[in-house]
Design an enzyme around this catalytic site. Sequence first.
Site, PDB file in Angstrom:
ATOM      1  N   LYS A  85      31.027  35.598  44.420  1.00  0.00           N
ATOM      2  CA  LYS A  85      32.011  36.626  43.618  1.00  0.00           C
ATOM      3  C   LYS A  85      33.117  35.980  42.943  1.00  0.00           C
ATOM      4  O   LYS A  85      33.439  34.750  43.640  1.00  0.00           O
ATOM      5  CB  LYS A  85      32.690  37.664  44.844  1.00  0.00           C
ATOM      6  CG  LYS A  85      33.695  38.493  44.374  1.00  0.00           C
ATOM      7  CD  LYS A  85      34.606  38.933  45.757  1.00  0.00           C
ATOM      8  CE  LYS A  85      35.870  39.804  45.461  1.00  0.00           C
ATOM      9  NZ  LYS A  85      36.353  40.266  46.405  1.00  0.00           N
ATOM     10  N   GLU A 138      48.638  45.197  49.384  1.00  0.00           N
ATOM     11  CA  GLU A 138      47.859  44.593  50.348  1.00  0.00           C
ATOM     12  C   GLU A 138      48.722  43.476  51.174  1.00  0.00           C
ATOM     13  O   GLU A 138      49.428  42.775  50.304  1.00  0.00           O
ATOM     14  CB  GLU A 138      46.877  43.552  49.221  1.00  0.00           C
ATOM     15  CG  GLU A 138      45.958  42.902  50.369  1.00  0.00           C
ATOM     16  CD  GLU A 138      44.506  42.821  49.505  1.00  0.00           C
ATOM     17  OE1 GLU A 138      43.852  42.188  50.330  1.00  0.00           O
ATOM     18  OE2 GLU A 138      44.333  43.164  48.463  1.00  0.00           O
ATOM     19  N   GLU A 194      31.453  43.669  47.971  1.00  0.00           N
ATOM     20  CA  GLU A 194      32.690  42.899  47.424  1.00  0.00           C
ATOM     21  C   GLU A 194      33.584  42.941  48.802  1.00  0.00           C
ATOM     22  O   GLU A 194      34.143  41.798  49.044  1.00  0.00           O
ATOM     23  CB  GLU A 194      33.435  43.585  46.431  1.00  0.00           C
ATOM     24  CG  GLU A 194      34.620  43.013  45.932  1.00  0.00           C
ATOM     25  CD  GLU A 194      35.334  43.638  44.696  1.00  0.00           C
ATOM     26  OE1 GLU A 194      36.342  43.571  44.526  1.00  0.00           O
ATOM     27  OE2 GLU A 194      34.638  44.638  44.113  1.00  0.00           O
ATOM     28  N   GLU A 240      39.112  49.223  34.989  1.00  0.00           N
ATOM     29  CA  GLU A 240      39.850  49.053  36.248  1.00  0.00           C
ATOM     30  C   GLU A 240      40.974  48.289  36.047  1.00  0.00           C
ATOM     31  O   GLU A 240      42.068  48.501  36.802  1.00  0.00           O
ATOM     32  CB  GLU A 240      38.670  48.188  37.288  1.00  0.00           C
ATOM     33  CG  GLU A 240      39.336  48.154  38.627  1.00  0.00           C
ATOM     34  CD  GLU A 240      38.516  47.605  39.714  1.00  0.00           C
ATOM     35  OE1 GLU A 240      38.743  46.678  40.551  1.00  0.00           O
ATOM     36  OE2 GLU A 240      37.014  47.830  39.633  1.00  0.00           O
TER      37      GLU A 240
END
Length: 424
Positions: A182, A227, A271, A409
């Site tokens: 990733k 986050e 992910e 996105e």
Amino acid sequence: MPTSQSGRLVARTIALPPATADDLLALLPQAADHRDLCSWVRRSEGLVGWGRVADFDATGTDRFSAATAWWRTLTAGAVVRDDVRLPGTGPIAFGAMAYAAASPTRSTLVVPAVVVGRRGDVAWLTTVTQGTLPAPGTLQQPAPEPASPGEIAFADGARTAAEWELAVGEALDRIAGGAVDKVVLARSLIARAARDIDPRWLLRRLAARYESTWVFAVAGMVGATPEMLVRLDRGLATSRVLAGTIRRTGDDAHDLALAGSLARSSKDLEEHEYAVRSVADALGRHCSSMSVPESPFVLHLPNVMHLATDVAGAVDDGATSLELAASLHPSAAVCGTPTAAADRVIAELEGMDRGRYAGPVGWMDVTGDGEWGIALRSGELDPADGRQITLYAGCGIVAGSDPADEVAESDAKFIPMRDALTDR
């Protein structure tokens, strides 16, 4: 590694009537230098600060350890009179750390002269000086409303959308070839306003529209992050992991169906698993016990939905919140896996210096307790041009990602800062 420290740090914290701190952001004064305004606010709780008693900056691989050592030295000899004694009272260092060790952008800690905080029904005022014990502070009336920056013109940053889409395709080739599992690629936009951009304008609008995020400002880095990289509160460390995203449509029924599809998406679950594993492994090195949920939940934000997992652990090695943040950075949510390989791909394909975007941002008190988020949904005010700000957004790329979808996105992730700038 310059610092403005010139004497012993002296601080006094007094309790305030809770109603005086109902709107923390409204207390921020107009400042000649926007880098002297600090914020870490979620809903009606958090901290705001202004003025500057001491500061520190560093670059390179040892930026976290150097900042931690400076704070420990500064506070070891501090004289603190604290009538409240909660995490966030006494002297506070707000910080914004550069994402990459190779970045020329300085990681910064700032100790404001005045801090107002609120936690639950408890509010307080801290005043900080060097050399003499300050008299109990008084809270001034809310500052005048910030002015709109006026018309905003947007321009491509380091890559156009089309160029960035090609970079995503190249990242997918690297994944297919086994170089990485990733990689998170970011892009930038340049926004130029008709008038100087007051960070208070951005902060208030972000807080009103994204109340579940932490609205931050440190040394010119401004944003609203969903986050929480790590929170340390009296020995308990918690971290919220976000990875896997889908854009909202505004239709509640359709969005509910999209949330279900996100929760079942093998691409997004993969992910997310990478990100959770990287956080749990890093945090576990400091903890005697850990709690890692088996499945994520869907976090609903006004513009997007994320897969989210809250990880917790009992810290047993005396690490400060900034040291925990250093152990967790960069997580798979902002870098990729394996970390070293993903970092190399980022350096090769992004074509820009992230600066403090995607780096830890937050605060720490004299005990080492604090909160550090990841500087996402954010922008860096230009220190030389008060009318300009660089906005950032990034996406996690894994096998099965579609380059055009990743562009969409990233566009969705620009929306919070774009809308906060405009006068609509």
